[in-house]
Scaffold this motif. Structure first.
Motif, PDB file in Angstrom:
ATOM      1  N   ASP A 134       0.960  -1.231  -0.054  1.00 55.14           N
ATOM      2  CA  ASP A 134       0.018   0.130   0.107  1.00 55.14           C
ATOM      3  C   ASP A 134       1.086   1.281   0.338  1.00 55.14           C
ATOM      4  OD1 ASP A 134       1.130  -0.150   2.358  1.00 55.14           O
ATOM      5  OD2 ASP A 134      -0.292   0.496   3.596  1.00 55.14           O
ATOM      6  N   ASP A 135       2.377   1.570  -0.575  1.00 56.51           N
ATOM      7  CA  ASP A 135       2.873   2.473  -0.833  1.00 56.51           C
ATOM      8  C   ASP A 135       2.237   3.788  -1.460  1.00 56.51           C
ATOM      9  OD1 ASP A 135       4.864   0.798   0.554  1.00 56.51           O
ATOM     10  OD2 ASP A 135       6.136   0.267  -1.027  1.00 56.51           O
ATOM     11  N   ASN A 136       1.341   3.611  -2.184  1.00 54.76           N
ATOM     12  CA  ASN A 136       0.839   4.722  -3.409  1.00 54.76           C
ATOM     13  C   ASN A 136      -0.294   4.603  -3.062  1.00 54.76           C
ATOM     14  OD1 ASN A 136       2.834   3.914  -4.466  1.00 54.76           O
ATOM     15  ND2 ASN A 136       2.113   2.647  -6.061  1.00 54.76           N
ATOM     16  N   ASP A 137      -0.865   3.998  -1.418  1.00 52.03           N
ATOM     17  CA  ASP A 137      -1.965   4.681  -0.744  1.00 52.03           C
ATOM     18  C   ASP A 137      -2.195   5.979   0.343  1.00 52.03           C
ATOM     19  OD1 ASP A 137      -4.029   2.480  -2.272  1.00 52.03           O
ATOM     20  OD2 ASP A 137      -3.910   1.389  -0.468  1.00 52.03           O
ATOM     21  N   PRO A 138      -2.775   6.714   0.129  1.00 55.91           N
ATOM     22  CA  PRO A 138      -2.734   8.095   1.461  1.00 55.91           C
ATOM     23  C   PRO A 138      -2.487   7.476   2.551  1.00 55.91           C
ATOM     24  CG  PRO A 138      -4.713   7.547   0.048  1.00 55.91           C
ATOM     25  CD  PRO A 138      -4.270   6.515  -0.264  1.00 55.91           C
ATOM     26  N   ALA A 139      -1.693   8.639   3.280  1.00 51.90           N
ATOM     27  CA  ALA A 139      -1.289   8.051   4.798  1.00 51.90           C
ATOM     28  C   ALA A 139      -2.805   7.199   5.321  1.00 51.90           C
ATOM     29  CB  ALA A 139      -0.874   9.819   5.583  1.00 51.90           C
ATOM     30  N   TYR A 140      -3.980   8.134   5.908  1.00 52.42           N
ATOM     31  CA  TYR A 140      -4.894   7.897   6.393  1.00 52.42           C
ATOM     32  C   TYR A 140      -4.951   6.176   6.043  1.00 52.42           C
ATOM     33  CZ  TYR A 140      -8.119   9.199   2.007  1.00 52.42           C
ATOM     34  OH  TYR A 140      -8.331   9.017   1.302  1.00 52.42           O
ATOM     35  N   MET A 141      -5.193   5.596   4.495  1.00 47.08           N
ATOM     36  CA  MET A 141      -5.630   4.246   3.789  1.00 47.08           C
ATOM     37  C   MET A 141      -4.210   3.288   4.986  1.00 47.08           C
ATOM     38  SD  MET A 141      -8.149   4.488   3.238  1.00 47.08           S
ATOM     39  CE  MET A 141      -8.564   2.347   2.988  1.00 47.08           C
ATOM     40  N   GLN A 142      -2.968   3.975   5.286  1.00 48.01           N
ATOM     41  CA  GLN A 142      -2.301   3.385   5.103  1.00 48.01           C
ATOM     42  C   GLN A 142      -1.914   2.608   6.885  1.00 48.01           C
ATOM     43  OE1 GLN A 142       1.458   5.120   4.158  1.00 48.01           O
ATOM     44  NE2 GLN A 142       1.472   4.617   2.408  1.00 48.01           N
ATOM     45  N   ILE A 143      -2.576   4.127   7.702  1.00 50.50           N
ATOM     46  CA  ILE A 143      -3.074   3.847   9.484  1.00 50.50           C
ATOM     47  C   ILE A 143      -4.531   2.370   9.513  1.00 50.50           C
ATOM     48  CG2 ILE A 143      -3.549   4.543  11.007  1.00 50.50           C
ATOM     49  CD1 ILE A 143      -2.137   7.013  10.157  1.00 50.50           C
ATOM     50  N   LEU A 144      -5.072   2.961   8.318  1.00 55.01           N
ATOM     51  CA  LEU A 144      -6.289   1.995   8.236  1.00 55.01           C
ATOM     52  C   LEU A 144      -5.962   0.332   8.754  1.00 55.01           C
ATOM     53  CD1 LEU A 144      -9.380   1.468   8.668  1.00 55.01           C
ATOM     54  CD2 LEU A 144      -9.766   2.263   6.781  1.00 55.01           C
ATOM     55  N   HIS A 145      -5.087   0.310   7.521  1.00 55.41           N
ATOM     56  CA  HIS A 145      -4.753  -1.074   6.970  1.00 55.41           C
ATOM     57  C   HIS A 145      -3.865  -1.774   8.412  1.00 55.41           C
ATOM     58  CE1 HIS A 145      -4.671  -0.240   2.717  1.00 55.41           C
ATOM     59  NE2 HIS A 145      -5.641  -0.229   2.900  1.00 55.41           N
ATOM     60  N   ARG A 146      -3.626  -0.824   9.303  1.00 53.13           N
ATOM     61  CA  ARG A 146      -2.840  -1.785  10.718  1.00 53.13           C
ATOM     62  C   ARG A 146      -3.503  -1.355  11.815  1.00 53.13           C
ATOM     63  NH1 ARG A 146       0.025   0.197   6.225  1.00 53.13           N
ATOM     64  NH2 ARG A 146       1.647  -0.522   5.208  1.00 53.13           N
ATOM     65  N   VAL A 147      -4.192  -1.535  11.664  1.00 56.50           N
ATOM     66  CA  VAL A 147      -5.477  -0.976  12.599  1.00 56.50           C
ATOM     67  C   VAL A 147      -6.481  -1.599  12.766  1.00 56.50           C
ATOM     68  CG1 VAL A 147      -6.059   0.247  14.572  1.00 56.50           C
ATOM     69  CG2 VAL A 147      -3.992   1.749  13.421  1.00 56.50           C
ATOM     70  N   ASP A 148      -6.646  -2.632  13.614  1.00 56.02           N
ATOM     71  CA  ASP A 148      -8.246  -3.321  14.009  1.00 56.02           C
ATOM     72  C   ASP A 148      -9.542  -2.164  15.017  1.00 56.02           C
ATOM     73  OD1 ASP A 148      -8.175  -5.692  13.412  1.00 56.02           O
ATOM     74  OD2 ASP A 148      -6.723  -6.322  15.106  1.00 56.02           O
ATOM     75  N   THR A 149     -10.871  -1.576  13.793  1.00 62.27           N
ATOM     76  CA  THR A 149     -11.384  -1.271  13.704  1.00 62.27           C
ATOM     77  C   THR A 149     -12.941  -1.952  14.052  1.00 62.27           C
ATOM     78  OG1 THR A 149     -11.878   0.121  11.648  1.00 62.27           O
ATOM     79  CG2 THR A 149     -10.357   0.843  12.782  1.00 62.27           C
ATOM     80  N   ASN A 150     -13.975  -1.235  14.340  1.00 61.68           N
ATOM     81  CA  ASN A 150     -14.832  -1.728  14.425  1.00 61.68           C
ATOM     82  C   ASN A 150     -15.867  -1.347  12.885  1.00 61.68           C
ATOM     83  OD1 ASN A 150     -15.570   1.133  14.160  1.00 61.68           O
ATOM     84  ND2 ASN A 150     -16.831   1.120  15.646  1.00 61.68           N
ATOM     85  N   ALA A 151     -16.879  -1.863  12.473  1.00 60.66           N
ATOM     86  CA  ALA A 151     -17.350  -2.004  10.881  1.00 60.66           C
ATOM     87  C   ALA A 151     -17.537  -0.217  10.640  1.00 60.66           C
ATOM     88  CB  ALA A 151     -18.100  -2.817  11.198  1.00 60.66           C
ATOM     89  N   HIS A 152     -17.718   0.271  11.518  1.00 59.90           N
ATOM     90  CA  HIS A 152     -17.822   2.163  10.940  1.00 59.90           C
ATOM     91  C   HIS A 152     -17.100   3.071  11.050  1.00 59.90           C
ATOM     92  CE1 HIS A 152     -22.353   0.988  10.919  1.00 59.90           C
ATOM     93  NE2 HIS A 152     -21.688   0.699  12.881  1.00 59.90           N
ATOM     94  N   VAL A 153     -15.612   2.256  11.280  1.00 63.15           N
ATOM     95  CA  VAL A 153     -14.880   2.964  11.655  1.00 63.15           C
ATOM     96  C   VAL A 153     -14.560   3.798  12.112  1.00 63.15           C
ATOM     97  CG1 VAL A 153     -11.931   3.472  10.072  1.00 63.15           C
ATOM     98  CG2 VAL A 153     -13.966   2.310   8.619  1.00 63.15           C
ATOM     99  N   THR A 154     -14.489   3.957  13.334  1.00 62.26           N
ATOM    100  CA  THR A 154     -15.230   4.736  14.241  1.00 62.26           C
ATOM    101  C   THR A 154     -14.054   4.459  15.657  1.00 62.26           C
ATOM    102  OG1 THR A 154     -17.087   3.592  14.960  1.00 62.26           O
ATOM    103  CG2 THR A 154     -17.589   5.586  13.313  1.00 62.26           C
ATOM    104  N   PRO A 155     -14.667   5.519  16.511  1.00 60.30           N
ATOM    105  CA  PRO A 155     -13.032   5.267  17.929  1.00 60.30           C
ATOM    106  C   PRO A 155     -14.525   4.454  18.282  1.00 60.30           C
ATOM    107  CG  PRO A 155     -13.581   7.938  17.053  1.00 60.30           C
ATOM    108  CD  PRO A 155     -14.020   6.909  15.976  1.00 60.30           C
TER     109      PRO A 155
END
Length: 511
Positions: free
Chosen positions: A210-231
């Protein structure tokens, strides 16, 4: 507290042994890989039941010219190199992984800090744990209550350290998720990706996908979140806050009630104690002395007694409030430590252990070579011993031409050679896998455009529109088509056969 000091002095040998045992266990856990390597080497060296003796009974030869038992031994020790010291390529991937998940400058909570934090909470909890022991162990002796207070304090400190550390990690993770949503909202690009429903295939091994993806997508790919991607709700923080406030208020209440009971007992004892003074005012009053003479002294005594009791109550309440505040501040400090040292990335802890505290890849490579050579010396010692035993067993059982040739070239088969061969094969397999994945991705993107081209060719309506185009529109359309062809050529992926032929030329193997 005098009983606590007496208990520490009486059982100082047992307490010291327990502390040393705990420190030893912590050190073993911290250097568990090295400990496993030591015992593995000892297991291979046992004289009668050692693993080398068992492996030497297998004299089967593989097609690559190695004894199967030799490969087994080398694979066993090669795994230690990968666990204890990852190769320099993994150092680069780990540093990139931490950088993409915004955790590059973070460090794990060290063993010394963990022990110090637990000790601080333990000492703070020991004071009210002694008071609680009187209620949790009713009717027990003073010595048993003191011993029980140690276990209660240890239990409370372990629970609170865990809750505060989890709460700090949760706050850090929530901050990353808020950052993802903020950056995504302010991304004005037309092809802005969708946060929901994305398949996550990013790992530490293929961090570059994911080198070409935006920075926020790179974070999202490496962090577990809920289904709505909210805190979401800060559950650990709520639980920790309830536990901290509950313990602080409960301990203060129990301390104050215990003080009140002691004060009441002192008052009852003073009232029931016999009066030994023959000429006291109370005695004279009981003998009929007028109230005019005794009343002023009685009022003065009552006022002095009330002032003394009020000062004592205020001092105790202030002390209890300070202790409760100190307890809460220590827990807030624990939450802050968890916030600063916790990792939210799924493989951030592993990546951090790989890069350790090396400032550059050069220093890491020097350390890696020392570790690799140290493990290789241990493995080569056992491999040479195994080869000698294999030669003895093969000679005693009779050898054919194949075994004779393999035995004659035993010196050419070393642990380092095995390790380098396996690393080259693993790297080739990883590259081929990435090439196949990339090829499938490009094909899936090109197929819709190809189908559109085939269906749009025979349409007479579009032909009429093309004929009615202005020169500027026609130039723009042709420019778009040429750019699409150029992009398709640039996305050409090297096939497995092409990659094999290129690598064959690089290694000088000929055609």
């Amino acid at each position: 507290m005098d009983e606590l000091y007496a208990f520490l002095l009486l059982y100082r040998a047992i307490i010291g042994a327990a502390v040393l045992t705990a420190i030893f266990v912590i050190l073993v856990i911290a250097w568990w890989d090295e400990v496993k390597l030591f015992f593995k080497s000892a297991l291979y060296s046992l004289p009668l039941i050692g693993k080398t003796r068992r492996l030497s009974k297998d004299i089967s030869v593989r097609r690559d010219g190695w004894f199967a038992s030799e490969r087994t031994l080398c694979d066993d020790f090669a795994g230690d190199i990968r666990r204890i010291a990852a190769d320099p390529e993994m150092y680069d991937r780990s540093k990139s992984y931490l950088g993409k998940v915004q955790e590059l400058g973070r460090n794990e909570l060290g063993i010394l800090m963990r022990v110090l934090l637990i000790a601080m909470v333990f000492v703070e909890a020991l004071g009210f744990a002694y008071v609680l022991a009187g209620y949790t162990l009713p009717g027990a002796s003073e010595q048993l209550q003191v011993q029980g207070s140690f276990f209660i304090a240890f239990l409370i400190s372990c629970v609170l350290v865990f809750l505060t550390h989890q709460s700090g990690q949760e706050l850090h993770k929530r901050g990353l998720i808020k950052k993802i949503r903020t950056w995504w909202i302010h991304d004005n690009a037309e092809d802005r990706p969708n946060l929901l429903g994305r398949t996550n295939k990013v790992t530490l091994e293929n961090d570059q996908v994911d080198d070409n993806d935006p920075a926020y997508m790179q974070i999202l790919h490496r962090v577990d979140t809920n289904a709505h991607v909210t805190p979401g709700a800060p559950m650990w923080t709520i639980i920790a806050a309830i536990a901290i406030i509950g313990v602080a208020i409960g301990a203060t209440y129990v301390r104050y009630e215990t003080y009140q009971q002691e004060k009441t007992a002192e008052t009852i004892g003073a009232n029931t104690s016999p009066n030994n003074s023959l000429f006291s005012l109370e005695g004279l009053a009981s003998e009929g002395l007028p109230d005019v003479l005794t009343e002023p002294q009685t009022e003065a005594n009552n006022q002095a007694h009330n002032e003394q009791e009020g000062a004592r109550d205020a001092a105790n309440l202030t002390t209890y409030a300070i202790l409760a505040t100190l307890f809460i501040l220590i827990q807030i400090m624990g939450i802050g430590i968890g916030y600063k040292t916790g990792f939210a990335g799924k493989e951030s802890s592993t990546a951090r252990r790989i890069i350790r505290n090396f400032p550059s890849r050069t220093s890491y490579e020097a350390w890696y070579e020392r570790k690799r050579d140290a493990i290789a010396r241990v493995a080569q010692k056992h491999l040479s011993n195994l080869q000698a035993r294999l030669t003895e067993n093969a000679t005693s059982n009779g050898v054919d031409k194949t075994h004779r040739e393999v035995i004659q070239h035993s010196a050419d088969r070393t642990f380092i050679e095995h390790y380098e061969q396996t690393e080259i094969k693993a790297e080739q397999s990883r590259q081929n896998s990435e090439a196949r994945k990339l090829s499938r991705t490009v094909e899936s993107k090109l197929q819709p455009s190809e189908s559109i081209k085939t269906t749009s060719a025979p349409d007479p309506v579009n032909q009429g529109k093309t004929a009615a185009e202005s020169p500027e529109e026609m130039e723009a359309r042709i420019r778009r088509e040429l750019l699409a062809e150029k992009e398709a050529k640039e996305k050409h992926v090297e096939t497995e056969d092409e990659m094999r032929e290129r690598m064959r030329k690089e290694l000088g193997l000929g055609s």
